[in-house]
Motif scaffolding. Structure first.
Motif, mmCIF file in Angstrom:
data_model
loop_
_atom_site.group_PDB
_atom_site.id
_atom_site.type_symbol
_atom_site.label_atom_id
_atom_site.label_comp_id
_atom_site.label_asym_id
_atom_site.label_seq_id
_atom_site.Cartn_x
_atom_site.Cartn_y
_atom_site.Cartn_z
ATOM 1 N N UNK A 1 0.817 -1.212 0.000
ATOM 2 C CA UNK A 1 0.000 0.000 0.000
ATOM 3 C C UNK A 1 0.853 1.266 0.000
ATOM 4 N N UNK A 2 2.157 1.096 0.185
ATOM 5 C CA UNK A 2 3.082 2.237 0.293
ATOM 6 C C UNK A 2 2.625 3.179 1.403
ATOM 7 N N UNK A 3 2.267 2.585 2.527
ATOM 8 C CA UNK A 3 1.817 3.326 3.692
ATOM 9 C C UNK A 3 0.738 2.580 4.449
ATOM 10 N N UNK A 4 1.059 1.357 4.879
ATOM 11 C CA UNK A 4 0.059 0.525 5.547
ATOM 12 C C UNK A 4 -0.487 1.161 6.815
ATOM 13 N N UNK A 5 0.361 1.902 7.532
ATOM 14 C CA UNK A 5 -0.080 2.459 8.812
ATOM 15 C C UNK A 5 -1.015 3.646 8.647
ATOM 16 N N UNK A 6 -1.104 4.209 7.442
ATOM 17 C CA UNK A 6 -1.897 5.430 7.235
ATOM 18 C C UNK A 6 -3.122 5.219 6.368
ATOM 19 N N UNK A 7 -3.311 4.025 5.821
ATOM 20 C CA UNK A 7 -4.386 3.814 4.847
ATOM 21 C C UNK A 7 -5.765 3.978 5.479
ATOM 22 N N UNK A 8 -6.643 4.694 4.794
ATOM 23 C CA UNK A 8 -8.051 4.821 5.173
ATOM 24 C C UNK A 8 -8.861 4.810 3.883
ATOM 25 N N UNK A 9 -9.017 3.665 3.266
ATOM 26 C CA UNK A 9 -9.632 3.594 1.939
ATOM 27 C C UNK A 9 -11.125 3.878 1.973
ATOM 28 N N UNK A 10 -11.647 4.240 0.803
ATOM 29 C CA UNK A 10 -13.085 4.412 0.640
ATOM 30 C C UNK A 10 -13.525 3.629 -0.592
ATOM 31 N N UNK A 11 -14.797 3.342 -0.664
ATOM 32 C CA UNK A 11 -15.305 2.541 -1.765
ATOM 33 C C UNK A 11 -15.043 3.242 -3.092
ATOM 34 N N UNK A 12 -14.446 2.517 -4.023
ATOM 35 C CA UNK A 12 -14.133 3.076 -5.322
ATOM 36 C C UNK A 12 -12.752 3.674 -5.437
ATOM 37 N N UNK A 13 -12.025 3.783 -4.315
ATOM 38 C CA UNK A 13 -10.684 4.353 -4.362
ATOM 39 C C UNK A 13 -9.730 3.412 -5.087
ATOM 40 N N UNK A 14 -8.832 3.994 -5.890
ATOM 41 C CA UNK A 14 -7.835 3.213 -6.607
ATOM 42 C C UNK A 14 -6.610 2.968 -5.741
ATOM 43 N N UNK A 15 -6.099 1.746 -5.776
ATOM 44 C CA UNK A 15 -4.790 1.418 -5.233
ATOM 45 C C UNK A 15 -4.017 0.798 -6.385
ATOM 46 N N UNK A 16 -3.051 1.521 -6.945
ATOM 47 C CA UNK A 16 -2.463 1.112 -8.209
ATOM 48 C C UNK A 16 -3.530 1.214 -9.275
ATOM 49 N N UNK A 17 -3.797 0.114 -9.959
ATOM 50 C CA UNK A 17 -4.835 0.091 -10.988
ATOM 51 C C UNK A 17 -6.129 -0.537 -10.499
ATOM 52 N N UNK A 18 -6.200 -0.848 -9.219
ATOM 53 C CA UNK A 18 -7.336 -1.599 -8.701
ATOM 54 C C UNK A 18 -8.181 -0.768 -7.737
ATOM 55 N N UNK A 19 -9.399 -1.242 -7.496
ATOM 56 C CA UNK A 19 -10.406 -0.480 -6.760
ATOM 57 C C UNK A 19 -10.759 -1.169 -5.453
ATOM 58 N N UNK A 20 -10.793 -0.394 -4.364
ATOM 59 C CA UNK A 20 -11.310 -0.909 -3.092
ATOM 60 C C UNK A 20 -12.824 -1.088 -3.219
ATOM 61 N N UNK A 21 -13.302 -2.259 -2.839
ATOM 62 C CA UNK A 21 -14.722 -2.556 -2.915
ATOM 63 C C UNK A 21 -15.222 -3.104 -1.583
ATOM 64 N N UNK A 22 -16.520 -3.118 -1.423
ATOM 65 C CA UNK A 22 -17.134 -3.411 -0.122
ATOM 66 C C UNK A 22 -17.652 -4.837 -0.056
ATOM 67 N N UNK A 23 -17.494 -5.451 1.124
ATOM 68 C CA UNK A 23 -18.073 -6.762 1.396
ATOM 69 C C UNK A 23 -18.845 -6.711 2.706
ATOM 70 N N UNK A 24 -20.118 -7.047 2.658
ATOM 71 C CA UNK A 24 -20.927 -7.246 3.853
ATOM 72 C C UNK A 24 -21.133 -8.751 3.987
ATOM 73 N N UNK A 25 -20.514 -9.360 5.001
ATOM 74 C CA UNK A 25 -20.504 -10.811 5.112
ATOM 75 C C UNK A 25 -21.435 -11.292 6.215
ATOM 76 N N UNK A 26 -22.274 -12.283 5.923
ATOM 77 C CA UNK A 26 -23.118 -12.874 6.967
ATOM 78 C C UNK A 26 -22.384 -13.917 7.788
ATOM 79 N N UNK A 27 -21.133 -14.219 7.434
ATOM 80 C CA UNK A 27 -20.365 -15.265 8.089
ATOM 81 C C UNK A 27 -19.243 -14.680 8.939
#
Length: 205
Positions: A42-68
């Motif tokens: 992440x080039x800054x693991x201690x500071x990351x605060x991602x939001x839905x749709x944010x790019x990390x490199x060429x990829x997108x942070x997405x949301x998971x709501x898990x019942x398990x």
């Protein structure tokens, strides 16, 4: 295992391949082929605060709501790529909200290795947990009033690939008033009653 009285965990997920992020759909998380727990993708693991749709490199942070309780990364990847992933690292992120300062434990399970950061501080570094257990580590932590950032990093060499995590008291109940949410502090208040903000409970077998 008692699975938290049927409530769900809210995570952000993102995935990387070959040391660079690649898109996956889950809570907030990231995965990288050929990477170890020691590599900061992440080039800054201690500071990351991602939001839905944010790019990390060429990829997108997405949301998971898990019942398990168990976040099954192996089968998630299979559904995404039609093949099982090995030699891979993933990240997952959530906010833990507490109405007061309080002490408790992170109850953590993973297959294979896992790291966890609470409010930017490394609180767990277990490079090889072996087969998945819902509760492999119980780590004392101090949860502050308000929003607490929680980042986990999971490594898989091959085969099964999963993690679980809860903020608990000694008996395995969620700390009083604790909620999990993916919204940033600026917007999370309005989401507190939504399914993105859910109490959690675990119990040992």
């Amino acid at each position: 295992i008692a699975g938290g009285n049927g409530v769900k965990m809210a995570w952000f997920l993102v995935s990387t391949r070959g040391g660079k992020p690649t898109a996956v759909e889950a809570s907030n998380w990231l995965s990288a082929l050929g990477a170890g727990l020691e590599q900061d993708l992440l080039e800054g693991e201690t500071d990351i605060q991602p939001f839905e749709g944010e790019l990390t490199g060429d990829e997108v942070w997405t949301k998971l709501i898990s019942p398990q309780d168990e976040i099954d990364l192996k089968n998630y990847f299979y559904q995404k790529y039609s093949s099982y992933q090995s030699d891979v690292v993933s990240y997952a992120f959530t906010y833990v909200h507490s109405p007061v300062d309080q002490s408790g434990f992170l109850w953590v399970g993973a297959d294979d290795g896992i790291k966890a950061w609470l409010n930017g501080e490394l609180v767990l570094d277990n490079p090889a947990t072996g087969s998945f257990k819902l509760v492999e580590d119980q780590v004392p932590v101090d949860i502050r009033e308000g929003y607490n950032s929680l980042l986990v990093k999971v490594r898989n060499e091959s085969g099964s690939y999963a993690f679980s995590l809860g903020v608990m008291d000694e008996g395995g109940s969620t700390l009083p008033g604790v909620q999990y949410m993916t919204e940033a502090p600026a917007t999370a208040v309005s989401e507190a009653a939504d399914v993105e903000a859910l109490p959690r409970g675990l119990a040992l077998e």
